[in-house]
Design a protein around this motif. Structure first.
Motif, PDB file in Angstrom:
ATOM      1  N   LEU A  53     -10.034  69.856  68.776  1.00  0.00           N
ATOM      2  CA  LEU A  53      -8.810  69.922  67.982  1.00  0.00           C
ATOM      3  C   LEU A  53      -8.544  71.303  67.391  1.00  0.00           C
ATOM      4  CD1 LEU A  53      -9.229  66.522  66.061  1.00  0.00           C
ATOM      5  CD2 LEU A  53      -7.845  66.956  68.108  1.00  0.00           C
ATOM      6  N   ASN A  54      -9.608  72.081  67.245  1.00  0.00           N
ATOM      7  CA  ASN A  54      -9.491  73.443  66.712  1.00  0.00           C
ATOM      8  C   ASN A  54      -8.904  73.477  65.297  1.00  0.00           C
ATOM      9  OD1 ASN A  54     -10.031  76.191  67.049  1.00  0.00           O
ATOM     10  ND2 ASN A  54      -7.911  76.634  67.618  1.00  0.00           N
ATOM     11  N   VAL A  55      -9.201  72.435  64.508  1.00  0.00           N
ATOM     12  CA  VAL A  55      -8.862  72.415  63.082  1.00  0.00           C
ATOM     13  C   VAL A  55     -10.075  71.869  62.318  1.00  0.00           C
ATOM     14  CG1 VAL A  55      -6.385  72.095  63.372  1.00  0.00           C
ATOM     15  CG2 VAL A  55      -7.867  70.095  63.209  1.00  0.00           C
ATOM     16  N   LYS A  56      -9.997  71.964  61.017  1.00  0.00           N
ATOM     17  CA  LYS A  56     -11.078  71.432  60.183  1.00  0.00           C
ATOM     18  C   LYS A  56     -11.131  69.920  60.314  1.00  0.00           C
ATOM     19  CE  LYS A  56     -10.446  71.772  55.723  1.00  0.00           C
ATOM     20  NZ  LYS A  56     -10.351  72.386  54.386  1.00  0.00           N
ATOM     21  N   VAL A  57     -12.332  69.366  60.493  1.00  0.00           N
ATOM     22  CA  VAL A  57     -12.528  67.923  60.612  1.00  0.00           C
ATOM     23  C   VAL A  57     -13.386  67.447  59.439  1.00  0.00           C
ATOM     24  CG1 VAL A  57     -13.538  66.061  61.990  1.00  0.00           C
ATOM     25  CG2 VAL A  57     -12.293  67.908  63.119  1.00  0.00           C
ATOM     26  N   MET A  58     -12.942  66.370  58.803  1.00  0.00           N
ATOM     27  CA  MET A  58     -13.682  65.797  57.675  1.00  0.00           C
ATOM     28  C   MET A  58     -13.770  64.290  57.864  1.00  0.00           C
ATOM     29  SD  MET A  58     -11.824  67.962  54.623  1.00  0.00           S
ATOM     30  CE  MET A  58     -10.229  67.866  55.415  1.00  0.00           C
ATOM     31  N   ASP A  59     -14.605  63.653  57.066  1.00  0.00           N
ATOM     32  CA  ASP A  59     -14.664  62.194  57.103  1.00  0.00           C
ATOM     33  C   ASP A  59     -14.520  61.644  55.686  1.00  0.00           C
ATOM     34  OD1 ASP A  59     -17.137  62.543  55.889  1.00  0.00           O
ATOM     35  OD2 ASP A  59     -18.317  61.928  57.619  1.00  0.00           O
ATOM     36  N   ARG A  60     -14.457  60.335  55.594  1.00  0.00           N
ATOM     37  CA  ARG A  60     -14.228  59.660  54.311  1.00  0.00           C
ATOM     38  C   ARG A  60     -15.276  60.056  53.274  1.00  0.00           C
ATOM     39  NH1 ARG A  60     -11.592  54.588  53.422  1.00  0.00           N
ATOM     40  NH2 ARG A  60     -12.213  53.566  51.485  1.00  0.00           N
ATOM     41  N   THR A  61     -16.540  60.109  53.706  1.00  0.00           N
ATOM     42  CA  THR A  61     -17.631  60.453  52.783  1.00  0.00           C
ATOM     43  C   THR A  61     -17.438  61.839  52.189  1.00  0.00           C
ATOM     44  OG1 THR A  61     -19.188  59.052  53.984  1.00  0.00           O
ATOM     45  CG2 THR A  61     -20.132  60.773  52.608  1.00  0.00           C
ATOM     46  N   LEU A  62     -17.073  62.802  53.023  1.00  0.00           N
ATOM     47  CA  LEU A  62     -16.894  64.174  52.551  1.00  0.00           C
ATOM     48  C   LEU A  62     -15.764  64.264  51.531  1.00  0.00           C
ATOM     49  CD1 LEU A  62     -17.861  67.102  52.835  1.00  0.00           C
ATOM     50  CD2 LEU A  62     -16.195  67.392  54.664  1.00  0.00           C
ATOM     51  N   ILE A  63     -14.687  63.485  51.747  1.00  0.00           N
ATOM     52  CA  ILE A  63     -13.562  63.498  50.810  1.00  0.00           C
ATOM     53  C   ILE A  63     -13.987  62.926  49.456  1.00  0.00           C
ATOM     54  CG2 ILE A  63     -11.244  62.597  50.353  1.00  0.00           C
ATOM     55  CD1 ILE A  63     -11.424  64.813  52.477  1.00  0.00           C
ATOM     56  N   ILE A  64     -14.729  61.808  49.482  1.00  0.00           N
ATOM     57  CA  ILE A  64     -15.199  61.202  48.225  1.00  0.00           C
ATOM     58  C   ILE A  64     -16.128  62.172  47.490  1.00  0.00           C
ATOM     59  CG2 ILE A  64     -16.572  59.323  47.231  1.00  0.00           C
ATOM     60  CD1 ILE A  64     -15.486  57.511  49.461  1.00  0.00           C
ATOM     61  N   LEU A  65     -17.028  62.806  48.231  1.00  0.00           N
ATOM     62  CA  LEU A  65     -17.928  63.790  47.613  1.00  0.00           C
ATOM     63  C   LEU A  65     -17.127  64.949  47.020  1.00  0.00           C
ATOM     64  CD1 LEU A  65     -20.764  63.941  50.309  1.00  0.00           C
ATOM     65  CD2 LEU A  65     -20.974  63.009  48.006  1.00  0.00           C
ATOM     66  N   ASP A  66     -16.069  65.350  47.714  1.00  0.00           N
ATOM     67  CA  ASP A  66     -15.221  66.447  47.257  1.00  0.00           C
ATOM     68  C   ASP A  66     -14.529  66.084  45.943  1.00  0.00           C
ATOM     69  OD1 ASP A  66     -14.093  69.097  48.114  1.00  0.00           O
ATOM     70  OD2 ASP A  66     -12.226  68.006  47.844  1.00  0.00           O
ATOM     71  N   ILE A  67     -14.026  64.850  45.867  1.00  0.00           N
ATOM     72  CA  ILE A  67     -13.373  64.376  44.637  1.00  0.00           C
ATOM     73  C   ILE A  67     -14.383  64.342  43.496  1.00  0.00           C
ATOM     74  CG2 ILE A  67     -12.257  62.394  43.530  1.00  0.00           C
ATOM     75  CD1 ILE A  67     -11.094  61.716  46.327  1.00  0.00           C
ATOM     76  N   PHE A  68     -15.576  63.814  43.783  1.00  0.00           N
ATOM     77  CA  PHE A  68     -16.615  63.744  42.760  1.00  0.00           C
ATOM     78  C   PHE A  68     -16.980  65.140  42.253  1.00  0.00           C
ATOM     79  CE2 PHE A  68     -18.900  59.493  42.423  1.00  0.00           C
ATOM     80  CZ  PHE A  68     -17.772  58.777  42.807  1.00  0.00           C
ATOM     81  N   ALA A  69     -17.027  66.112  43.158  1.00  0.00           N
ATOM     82  CA  ALA A  69     -17.362  67.485  42.760  1.00  0.00           C
ATOM     83  C   ALA A  69     -16.332  68.038  41.790  1.00  0.00           C
ATOM     84  CB  ALA A  69     -17.458  68.377  43.998  1.00  0.00           C
ATOM     85  N   GLY A  70     -15.065  67.666  41.996  1.00  0.00           N
ATOM     86  CA  GLY A  70     -14.014  68.133  41.102  1.00  0.00           C
ATOM     87  C   GLY A  70     -13.943  67.374  39.796  1.00  0.00           C
ATOM     88  N   ARG A  71     -14.463  66.134  39.782  1.00  0.00           N
ATOM     89  CA  ARG A  71     -14.360  65.276  38.596  1.00  0.00           C
ATOM     90  C   ARG A  71     -15.559  65.386  37.663  1.00  0.00           C
ATOM     91  NH1 ARG A  71      -9.104  63.501  38.052  1.00  0.00           N
ATOM     92  NH2 ARG A  71      -8.299  62.866  40.064  1.00  0.00           N
ATOM     93  N   ALA A  72     -16.710  65.761  38.185  1.00  0.00           N
ATOM     94  CA  ALA A  72     -17.927  65.795  37.362  1.00  0.00           C
ATOM     95  C   ALA A  72     -17.779  66.833  36.246  1.00  0.00           C
ATOM     96  CB  ALA A  72     -19.139  66.115  38.222  1.00  0.00           C
ATOM     97  N   LYS A  73     -18.006  66.411  35.016  1.00  0.00           N
ATOM     98  CA  LYS A  73     -17.865  67.306  33.867  1.00  0.00           C
ATOM     99  C   LYS A  73     -19.209  67.575  33.176  1.00  0.00           C
ATOM    100  CE  LYS A  73     -13.441  67.379  34.521  1.00  0.00           C
ATOM    101  NZ  LYS A  73     -12.881  68.528  35.246  1.00  0.00           N
TER     102      LYS A  73
END
Length: 410
Positions: A97-117
């Motif tokens: 596809l020649n674009v960035k590929v992610m999965d559901r787990t990576l998105i949830i981890l990404d959200i958690f990284a932004g939410r952790a205070k």
């Protein structure tokens, strides 16, 4: 003045349906909410019906070509798959596809990284991310992306940690810190048990209204947003019921279907707050079309955490959003309450259910206390429910409901 607005990353959502297509569509709806929460704009959706997931490219080769054309048409910058991808699937899809590929787990981890205070939350998220990424060093060629966008928060941005040995060392350090935090949490729990204040664990699917309930009852000032995982770090507050009984209300992280096992492992000590609660207050979004499946996901997660034999109060929240008024049931719950917490509807019923649940867990004590033991009556008022007291010549006659652990000390 110049008007500026955030440029959202365009993504294509992809799912494989191995059963009912409507189930895959519902899961993709949730993935879309996750993507929006992470800061993406959904440009297209693709669902393929297969007997099983393609081990090489997740979807079939023909569907890969279809996704490639959709990327060109929509100018999408990334693809998000609804299931956790293997390293080979990552590599093959990115090559094709020649674009960035992610999965559901990576998105949830990404959200958690932004939410952790808190420091604890940040450590737990980093540990979960590193465990996830360490198994994908070969497959994820863009592991140390520097270009920004979703899926890049946290340790993935650190080029140094691409090295497997350094990641293992960092994981060891974080595990030691998590162990220290677990020990501290156990000491805190032990102190709580010495003080017979009942603990009420608020659980529920993400965005069901748990933080709203805690804020409404205790003025806790916890962040409330109409987003998935708006709050991540647990909050505990004292709460006095109308009948005078005191409890500790603990808000926990929201549950979700397909919750990554990396997160369950990293957040086990936090999630286990429910295990050590006396009462489970289960908040449900009654307006969600997937309500029954969300309820099942919550109970499944509680079982995985070995949370059993608890008194459960289920609150069917967001009643004001229902166009019809169906009969809502939860056969696993001991008490069921209908509510619209933001509107202040059902709060009295929640309090009544808590009072009744506490009463069912307590024993009736009728005793004459010597006047020198008058201090014990103060404890009864604080930790139990004083029904009556009468001053007599031989002492103070008391009738009260108290926790069973406290009854032994009186």
């Amino acid at each position: 003045m110049y008007e500026t607005k955030e440029v959202l990353e365009k993504v294509i959502l992809v799912a494989v349906s191995t059963g009912k297509e409507e189930d895959a569509a519902e899961s993709l709806d949730e993935l879309e909410e996750l993507a929006k929460t992470a800061g993406a704009q959904v440009a297209g959706r693709v669902i393929q019906n297969l007997e099983h997931v393609n081990n090489a490219t997740y979807v079939g080769i023909g569907k890969v070509q279809e996704i490639k054309e959709l990327i060109w048409e929509t100018e999408a910058e990334a693809v998000i798959c609804d299931d956790e991808l293997s390293p080979a699937q990552y590599k093959n899809l990115e090559d094709e596809l020649n674009v960035k590929v992610m999965d559901r787990t990576l998105i949830i981890l990404d959200i958690f990284a932004g939410r952790a205070k808190t420091a604890e939350g940040k450590i737990q998220v980093e540990l979960a991310q590193l465990r996830y990424r360490s198994t994908r060093l070969i497959g994820m060629r863009n592991l140390s992306r520097q270009g920004g966008g979703i899926g890049t928060r946290g340790p993935g941005e650190k080029k140094l940690e691409v090295d497997r040995r350094l990641i293992r060392n960092r994981i060891s350090q974080l595990k030691e810190q998590v162990l220290e935090m677990e020990n501290h949490r156990q000491v805190t729990r032990a102190k709580r048990q010495e003080n017979p204040v009942p603990v009420v664990g608020i659980v529920g699917y993400t965005n069901a209204g748990k933080s709203t309930l805690l804020n409404t009852l205790t003025n806790a000032s916890v962040l409330e947003e109409d987003k998935l995982f708006a709050t991540l770090d647990p909050t505990t507050r004292n709460y006095k019921l109308p009948d005078g009984q005191e409890v500790l209300l603990t808000d926990t992280v929201g549950f979700i279907r397909k919750l990554p096992h990396h997160l369950i492992d990293a957040f086990r000590s936090t999630l286990e707050e429910a295990k050590y609660s006396d009462i489970i207050l289960h908040v449900v979004d009654a307006s969600n079309p997937s309500m029954d499946k969300n309820i099942h996901a919550v109970y499944e997660t509680l079982e995985n955490l070995d949370v059993r034999d608890k008194t459960i109060i289920t609150v069917f929240n967001k009643q004001d959003k229902l166009t019809e008024k169906p009969i809502l049931r939860d056969f696993r719950a001991d008490y069921v309450v209908n509510a619209a917490i933001k509107k202040g509807i059902g709060l009295d019923e929640i309090n009544t259910a808590l009072e009744q649940a506490l009463k069912s867990m307590r024993v009736l004590v009728e005793k004459v206390f010597d006047y020198s033991d008058a201090g014990k009556i103060g404890k009864i008022r604080k930790y139990g429910q004083l029904i009556s007291e009468e001053y007599k010549n031989d002492g103070i006659y008391v009738k009260a409901y108290v926790p069973s652990s406290m009854a032994k000390q009186l």
